[in-house]
Design an enzyme around this catalytic site. Structure first.
Site, PDB file in Angstrom:
ATOM      1  N   ASP A  96       0.829  -1.350   0.050  1.00 34.09           N
ATOM      2  CA  ASP A  96      -0.017   0.005  -0.014  1.00 34.09           C
ATOM      3  C   ASP A  96       0.718   1.175   0.006  1.00 34.09           C
ATOM      4  O   ASP A  96       0.210   2.479   0.012  1.00 34.09           O
ATOM      5  CB  ASP A  96      -0.764  -0.031   1.183  1.00 34.09           C
ATOM      6  CG  ASP A  96      -0.220  -0.038   2.568  1.00 34.09           C
ATOM      7  OD1 ASP A  96       1.142   0.059   2.568  1.00 34.09           O
ATOM      8  OD2 ASP A  96      -1.116  -0.044   3.646  1.00 34.09           O
ATOM      9  N   ASP A 187       6.617 -13.239   1.009  1.00 42.49           N
ATOM     10  CA  ASP A 187       6.959 -13.309  -0.703  1.00 42.49           C
ATOM     11  C   ASP A 187       7.953 -14.196  -0.992  1.00 42.49           C
ATOM     12  O   ASP A 187       7.931 -14.730  -2.070  1.00 42.49           O
ATOM     13  CB  ASP A 187       7.493 -11.854  -0.577  1.00 42.49           C
ATOM     14  CG  ASP A 187       8.554 -11.440   0.388  1.00 42.49           C
ATOM     15  OD1 ASP A 187       8.834 -12.185   1.406  1.00 42.49           O
ATOM     16  OD2 ASP A 187       9.126 -10.477   0.114  1.00 42.49           O
TER      17      ASP A 187
END
Length: 263
Positions: A96, A187
């Site tokens: 974000d 990730d």
């Protein structure tokens, strides 16, 4: 070919991870919503103490694209645990607090369409195996840049096929719990999933990544050590390190200073 299939191939779904940074969230959503190929923006909401903000915080052009995905737990694994249907093949996973131009984003998307089984991203990293120490090491951006080699791209800004979300859910509980306990490395786990099934290296694409700032997981002093330990653990559970090395960077031809003309 049906109209729906055609649209699914020429658009992508954004999955944006956020946590208590509503100003950054607004800026990021309003920026990426301007890019014409965005089919939907799924905001992964894992905050158990606060409800999502009202859609009115976003600009009018963004509101019809946004879907808040409220999860019952606070877990980084939620980034890859869709609760909303994804109608496109391509998923753009993003944090974000990062911004891109639509041109750079479209170049990355077009690059991915030519290599749909691998991951295409803006932020490369290198994992090495130190044989004398018998352990893996997660290297910094500067080490990666200096050596011109990488074997993963971070999902803070990367495209991959939606099928890998299903494959991620099939990871062992041992790996998923390790991510929960350390609040890190989801990730890396996704990069290993993609590499395991594709047998191919990721693709690093050129693009200007603007970070909005703020404090995140990667700002911690033990971040690199924690991620190195994650890789050792994942390797132990998987029985292999599937990451594949690459030394290539994809750059739009129009950004080259000159053309070399053949005769």
């Amino acid at each position: 070919e049906s109209v729906d299939n055609f649209e699914a191939e020429r658009q992508f779904t954004v999955r944006m991870n956020t946590f208590r940074r509503n100003h950054d969230l607004k800026v990021s959503v309003d920026s990426i919503a301007q890019c014409g190929a965005v089919a939907q923006i799924q905001i992964v909401w894992s905050d158990q103490s606060n409800p999502p903000p009202d859609l009115s915080i976003f600009a009018p052009h963004s509101r019809g694209l946004v879907r808040f995905e409220r999860h019952a737990t606070d877990s980084l694994n939620n980034r890859f645990k869709p609760l909303t249907m994804i109608t496109t093949e391509a998923v753009f996973s993003v944090d974000d607090d990062v911004l891109f131009s639509c041109d750079d984003l479209m170049f990355a998307f077009e690059t991915w369409t030519m290599s749909k089984d691998t991951m295409v991203g803006f932020v490369p990293r290198l994992v090495t195996y130190e044989s004398l120490l018998n352990r893996h090491e997660y290297k910094s951006w500067w080490f990666t840049w200096w050596n011109g080699a990488y074997n993963l791209v971070l999902t803070k800004a990367a495209f991959f096929h939606r099928k890998y979300l299903a494959y991620y859910s099939m990871l062992s509980d041992e790996i998923l719990m390790h991510i929960n306990n350390h609040r890190n490395c989801e990730d890396i786990a996704m990069s290993m999933v993609v590499a395991k099934y594709s047998k191919s290296p990721p693709i690093w694409v050129s693009g200007k990544v603007k970070e909005l700032g703020g404090v995140g997981i990667s700002s911690g002093s033990d971040h690199t050590k924690t991620r190195s330990q994650c890789i050792d653990h994942f390797n132990s559970v998987l029985g292999e390190n599937p990451l594949v090395l690459s030394r290539h960077k994809y750059i739009p031809a129009k950004k080259m200073w000159f053309w070399t003309m053949g005769t």
